[in-house]
Write a protein that holds these residues in place. Structure first.
Motif, PDB file in Angstrom:
ATOM      1  N   PHE A  47       0.826  -1.206   0.000  1.00  0.00           N
ATOM      2  CA  PHE A  47       0.000   0.000   0.000  1.00  0.00           C
ATOM      3  C   PHE A  47       0.863   1.260   0.000  1.00  0.00           C
ATOM      4  O   PHE A  47       0.562   2.230  -0.699  1.00  0.00           O
ATOM      5  CB  PHE A  47      -0.926   0.003   1.219  1.00  0.00           C
ATOM      6  N   GLU A  48       1.919   1.259   0.793  1.00  0.00           N
ATOM      7  CA  GLU A  48       2.766   2.451   0.889  1.00  0.00           C
ATOM      8  C   GLU A  48       3.473   2.760  -0.426  1.00  0.00           C
ATOM      9  O   GLU A  48       3.546   3.904  -0.855  1.00  0.00           O
ATOM     10  CB  GLU A  48       3.792   2.269   2.008  1.00  0.00           C
ATOM     11  N   SER A  51       0.550   3.400  -3.538  1.00  0.00           N
ATOM     12  CA  SER A  51      -0.576   4.324  -3.392  1.00  0.00           C
ATOM     13  C   SER A  51      -0.435   5.589  -4.233  1.00  0.00           C
ATOM     14  O   SER A  51      -1.434   6.257  -4.518  1.00  0.00           O
ATOM     15  CB  SER A  51      -0.753   4.706  -1.921  1.00  0.00           C
ATOM     16  N   LYS A  52       0.783   5.921  -4.657  1.00  0.00           N
ATOM     17  CA  LYS A  52       0.997   7.167  -5.396  1.00  0.00           C
ATOM     18  C   LYS A  52       1.556   6.948  -6.806  1.00  0.00           C
ATOM     19  O   LYS A  52       2.105   7.874  -7.400  1.00  0.00           O
ATOM     20  CB  LYS A  52       1.938   8.076  -4.608  1.00  0.00           C
ATOM     21  N   LYS A 149      -5.917  -3.807  -7.058  1.00  0.00           N
ATOM     22  CA  LYS A 149      -6.178  -2.513  -6.432  1.00  0.00           C
ATOM     23  C   LYS A 149      -5.560  -1.356  -7.203  1.00  0.00           C
ATOM     24  O   LYS A 149      -6.148  -0.272  -7.300  1.00  0.00           O
ATOM     25  CB  LYS A 149      -5.656  -2.512  -4.994  1.00  0.00           C
ATOM     26  N   TYR A 150      -4.381  -1.575  -7.776  1.00  0.00           N
ATOM     27  CA  TYR A 150      -3.638  -0.455  -8.356  1.00  0.00           C
ATOM     28  C   TYR A 150      -3.529  -0.523  -9.880  1.00  0.00           C
ATOM     29  O   TYR A 150      -2.732   0.187 -10.467  1.00  0.00           O
ATOM     30  CB  TYR A 150      -2.255  -0.365  -7.711  1.00  0.00           C
ATOM     31  N   PRO A 242      -7.916   3.875  -8.213  1.00  0.00           N
ATOM     32  CA  PRO A 242      -7.822   2.470  -7.781  1.00  0.00           C
ATOM     33  C   PRO A 242      -9.192   1.812  -7.828  1.00  0.00           C
ATOM     34  O   PRO A 242     -10.229   2.462  -7.692  1.00  0.00           O
ATOM     35  CB  PRO A 242      -7.305   2.569  -6.346  1.00  0.00           C
TER      36      PRO A 242
END
Length: 244
Positions: A47-48, A51-52, A149-150, A242
């Motif tokens: 996630f870290e 996420s960007k 998710k991404y 996402p």
């Protein structure tokens, strides 16, 4: 003909024996608690780091595809096109099609993400992954969450069991409305036609195990340009976010 899996029979047997081994409560609690924290740590890292990264497309295909094979060239070409059209590229980080896709993204200075899995025959990611976007996973299920998710789309080139697993995972999640409906593009009509015929004739027509609209979950194309156009056309109507 030998291959890279020939030397792992002993490890497979060891895992089977371990599954039947009796353990006391303290051993079970200790082992399972460690697994829980390891799984959490993999989710947190994923996630870290992801996420960007912005809008990305996952590219799947066989790890066994050699660099001189046409499938490798198509994966490299379509990934370069995806970058030129504003997308990053996510792969499983290994050799073959995955390497080709990361290579194509890197050639255009695009985001080149590698979600690597720790396997006896794949010790590290390929050299075309951005160093800050390479993640190593022990658990396939955590890794697959990151893909869905991404990613704003899947491009699936010819591959084996792993590729089929990722393909059907994506189709199932979309079919059951667990994630948003994003494009799934199969590249290589000759390779995929037998599977598509089986899905239509056996799953749908003979047994009625899927609905007719489920055939719209994927699009079959034959080259890189068509694959990128499918994704462009789909997302021209939506904001890239996402999937859940």
């Amino acid at each position: 003909m030998s291959n890279r899996f020939d030397n792992f029979d002993e490890k497979r047997e060891e895992k089977i024996r371990k599954a039947f081994k009796e353990r006391d409560w303290n051993e079970i609690k200790s082992t399972d608690s460690w697994v829980i924290f390891k799984v959490i740590s993999e989710f947190v890292e994923g996630f870290e780091k992801l996420s960007k990264i912005g809008p990305c497309v996952s590219v799947f295909g066989s790890a066994r595809t050699p660099a001189e094979h046409p499938h490798y060239k198509v994966a490299e070409e379509l990934s370069a096109k995806l970058v030129r059209h504003g997308y990053g590229v996510i792969t499983g980080g290994g050799p073959g099609i995955m390497e080709a896709a990361n290579k194509g993204a890197a050639s255009e200075n695009g985001r080149s993400v590698g979600l690597c899995i720790k396997l006896p025959f794949e010790a590290k990611g390929n050299i075309y992954i951005d160093p800050d976007k390479m993640i190593m996973f022990d658990y396939f299920f955590v890794r697959k969450v990151m893909f869905t998710k991404y990613s704003q789309g899947f491009v699936v080139l010819p591959g084996g069991f792993g590729t089929l697993d990722e393909l059907f995972e994506a189709m199932t999640l979309i079919q059951t409305i667990k994630i948003g409906r994003f494009p799934i593009v199969l590249v290589g009509k000759e390779y995929w036609s037998g599977l598509m015929d089986w899905i239509k004739k056996t799953l749908l027509e003979q047994y009625n195990y899927i609905n007719a609209e489920d055939l719209d979950l994927f699009i079959l194309v034959d080259d890189a340009t068509e694959a990128v156009k499918v994704i462009d056309d789909f997302y021209s109507k939506y904001l890239l976010t996402p999937n859940f």
